[in-house]
Design an enzyme around this catalytic site. Structure first.
Site, PDB file in Angstrom:
ATOM      1  N   ASP A  32      -4.923  -3.711   0.050  1.00 49.87           N
ATOM      2  CA  ASP A  32      -4.669  -2.435   0.867  1.00 49.87           C
ATOM      3  C   ASP A  32      -4.421  -1.043   0.285  1.00 49.87           C
ATOM      4  O   ASP A  32      -4.168  -1.122  -1.121  1.00 49.87           O
ATOM      5  CB  ASP A  32      -3.946  -3.217   1.850  1.00 49.87           C
ATOM      6  CG  ASP A  32      -2.684  -3.261   1.207  1.00 49.87           C
ATOM      7  OD1 ASP A  32      -2.446  -3.254  -0.197  1.00 49.87           O
ATOM      8  OD2 ASP A  32      -1.835  -4.515   1.556  1.00 49.87           O
ATOM      9  N   HIS A  81       3.955 -11.211   5.834  1.00 49.28           N
ATOM     10  CA  HIS A  81       2.663 -10.657   5.879  1.00 49.28           C
ATOM     11  C   HIS A  81       1.933 -10.624   4.578  1.00 49.28           C
ATOM     12  O   HIS A  81       2.925 -10.809   3.860  1.00 49.28           O
ATOM     13  CB  HIS A  81       2.540  -8.634   6.341  1.00 49.28           C
ATOM     14  CG  HIS A  81       3.164  -8.361   4.980  1.00 49.28           C
ATOM     15  ND1 HIS A  81       4.235  -6.693   5.651  1.00 49.28           N
ATOM     16  CD2 HIS A  81       2.914  -8.166   4.156  1.00 49.28           C
ATOM     17  CE1 HIS A  81       4.248  -6.382   4.940  1.00 49.28           C
ATOM     18  NE2 HIS A  81       4.244  -6.628   3.825  1.00 49.28           N
ATOM     19  N   ASN A 115       8.627  -9.914   6.319  1.00 45.34           N
ATOM     20  CA  ASN A 115       8.231 -10.659   7.772  1.00 45.34           C
ATOM     21  C   ASN A 115       6.758 -11.695   7.642  1.00 45.34           C
ATOM     22  O   ASN A 115       6.784 -12.080   8.227  1.00 45.34           O
ATOM     23  CB  ASN A 115       7.877  -9.289   8.493  1.00 45.34           C
ATOM     24  CG  ASN A 115       6.627  -8.952   8.245  1.00 45.34           C
ATOM     25  OD1 ASN A 115       5.878  -8.810   7.739  1.00 45.34           O
ATOM     26  ND2 ASN A 115       6.582  -7.529   9.454  1.00 45.34           N
ATOM     27  N   GLU A 169       0.037  -7.788   9.282  1.00 47.71           N
ATOM     28  CA  GLU A 169       1.394  -7.960  10.121  1.00 47.71           C
ATOM     29  C   GLU A 169       1.600  -9.540  11.207  1.00 47.71           C
ATOM     30  O   GLU A 169       0.303  -9.690  11.448  1.00 47.71           O
ATOM     31  CB  GLU A 169       1.904  -6.806  10.554  1.00 47.71           C
ATOM     32  CG  GLU A 169       1.599  -5.516   9.426  1.00 47.71           C
ATOM     33  CD  GLU A 169       2.879  -5.353   8.758  1.00 47.71           C
ATOM     34  OE1 GLU A 169       3.942  -6.671   8.628  1.00 47.71           O
ATOM     35  OE2 GLU A 169       3.708  -4.265   8.763  1.00 47.71           O
TER      36      GLU A 169
HETATM   37  C1  GLP Z   1       2.879  -4.067   0.459  1.00 48.53           C
HETATM   38  C2  GLP Z   1       2.056  -4.798  -0.003  1.00 48.53           C
HETATM   39  C3  GLP Z   1       1.794  -6.173   0.356  1.00 48.53           C
HETATM   40  C4  GLP Z   1       3.090  -6.703  -0.619  1.00 48.53           C
HETATM   41  C5  GLP Z   1       4.481  -6.081  -0.082  1.00 48.53           C
HETATM   42  C6  GLP Z   1       5.504  -7.097  -1.183  1.00 48.53           C
HETATM   43  O1  GLP Z   1       3.777  -4.531   2.352  1.00 48.53           O
HETATM   44  N1  GLP Z   1       0.809  -4.131   1.156  1.00 48.53           N
HETATM   45  O2  GLP Z   1       0.157  -6.909  -0.575  1.00 48.53           O
HETATM   46  O3  GLP Z   1       2.605  -8.350  -1.180  1.00 48.53           O
HETATM   47  O4  GLP Z   1       4.263  -4.586   0.082  1.00 48.53           O
HETATM   48  O5  GLP Z   1       5.994  -5.889  -1.737  1.00 48.53           O
HETATM   49  P1  GLP Z   1       7.645  -6.699  -2.608  1.00 48.53           P
HETATM   50  O6  GLP Z   1       7.075  -7.147  -3.599  1.00 48.53           O
HETATM   51  O7  GLP Z   1       7.545  -4.750  -2.940  1.00 48.53           O
HETATM   52  O8  GLP Z   1       8.470  -7.104  -1.527  1.00 48.53           O
END
Ligand code: GLP
Length: 256
Positions: free
Chosen positions: A67, A138, A136, A143
Site C-alpha cells: 500500500d 486490517h 482493528n 479496513e
Molecule cells: C499500516 C499498514 C499495515 C500495517 C499496519 C500496522 O496501517 N498499512 O500494512 O500492518 O500499519 O503497523 P504497525 O506494525 O506499525 O503496528
C-alpha cells in the site's frame, strides 16, 4: 494455518527473515509482497545483515508493496516509498526496476490501481507475502467493513487507523485520509503468506484472525481461507488466543 509464538520481537523477526531468505534461496527470482509499519522493521534489519554476510541475494528479486498513502510524494518522509528505501532497499542489491510500490501521487488513481494489479499478474503473482496487522484487524489498508475490495483500489482510512498511524506523523491532521491498497484477493492469491504481530494492542486482532470464524469486519480473518499462512507473533500478541477456539487445521507452536 501455522501459528508460531516466539519469546520476543527479536526472535520473531529473525524467524521471519530466515523464512524470507529461504524463499529467495529456493527461488532467486522470487516475487515478494512487502509490508510497512513498525512491526517488520527488525525483520528487514536481519535481512540486511544476512545480505552483508552473503547469506541472501536480492539481485533477481521483485518486490510489490501492499500500500501507499494518497497524496504523499515518494520522497516524503512518511510515504511508504521513503520507508522502504530508507529501511531496506538502500541497504540491499535489489534492482530499482524490480521495486513496485503504488504511486500515491498518480494523476489517475483508477488507472494506477489497475496497472498495479496487472504488473503483479504479469510478473507471475506473489510468491511470498509479508503482512502486518492493524489493531482493528486490517491487512494492507483493507479496513473492517461490510464488504472488502477484491483488487487494488483507493480506500478510506478509518479513524482508528488514522489515530494509530499518527504516531509516525507530526500530528493526526497530517495523516492522509486515503491510501491505495492491494485488495483481499490480491493478497490471498500469494502462494505463501507470513503475518507478523507484536504487543498487547494486537492481541484482540490476532485472536479474531485465528478463531475459526471469518468476517469482513476482521479482514485478517480471511487468511483462514488460505492454505499456506504462517503467523509469527510474540507472547503478548498471542495472549488472548484460546487454543480451543482455533480453526480446525491450525497448527500452534510455542517456541522456547
Ligand atoms: C499500516 C499498514 C499495515 C500495517 C499496519 C500496522 O496501517 N498499512 O500494512 O500492518 O500499519 O503497523 P504497525 O506494525 O506499525 O503496528
Amino acid at each position: 494455518m501455522r501459528i508460531i509464538v516466539e519469546n520476543d520481537y527479536h526472535s520473531m523477526s529473525k524467524k521471519a527473515a530466515l523464512m524470507v531468505a529461504s524463499q529467495i534461496t529456493l527461488k532467486p527470482d522470487s516475487n515478494l509482497g512487502l509490508a510497512t509499519g513498525g512491526t517488520p522493521l527488525a525483520m528487514y534489519d536481519k535481512l540486511i545483515e544476512m545480505f552483508r554476510e552473503d547469506e541472501v541475494d536480492f539481485n533477481e528479486v521483485k518486490s510489490f508493496n501492499l500500500d501507499e498513502y494518497c497524496g504523499l510524494e515518494a520522497d516524503h518522509p512518511n510515504s511508504y516509498h521513503y520507508y522502504m528505501y530508507d529501511n531496506f532497499f538502500k541497504e540491499i542489491n535489489i534492482k530499482k526496476e524490480n521495486i513496485h510500490i503504488p504511486n500515491g501521487k498518480a494523476d489517475d488513481f483508477d488507472r494506477e490501481c489497475r496497472d498495479y494489479e496487472e504488473t503483479i499478474k504479469k510478473a507471475g503473482g506473489i510468491d511470498l507475502q509479508i503482512l502486518g496487522i492493524g489493531s482493528n484487524g486490517h491487512i494492507g489498508f483493507n479496513e473492517p467493513a461490510e464488504s472488502l475490495n477484491v483488487a487494488t483500489e483507493v480506500v478510506n482510512l478509518t479513524e482508528e487507523t488514522i489515530k494509530a498511524n499518527s504516531r509516525y506523523f507530526e500530528s493526526k491532521d497530517n495523516v492522509p485520509k486515503k491510501a491505495i491498497s492491494m485488495g483481499m484477493a490480491t493478497i490471498l492469491k500469494a502462494d505463501r503468506i507470513i503475518l507478523l504481530a507484536r504487543g498487547k494492542n494486537k492481541a484482540e486482532a490476532i485472536k479474531k484472525t485465528v478463531n475459526g470464524k471469518i468476517s469482513t469486519q476482521e479482514p485478517a480473518s480471511l487468511l483462514q481461507t488460505h492454505p499456506q499462512v504462517t503467523i509469527i507473533i510474540d507472547q503478548e500478541a498471542a495472549s488472548l488466543i484460546n487454543k480451543k477456539d482455533l480453526s480446525a487445521d491450525c497448527h500452534f507452536e510455542i517456541c522456547k
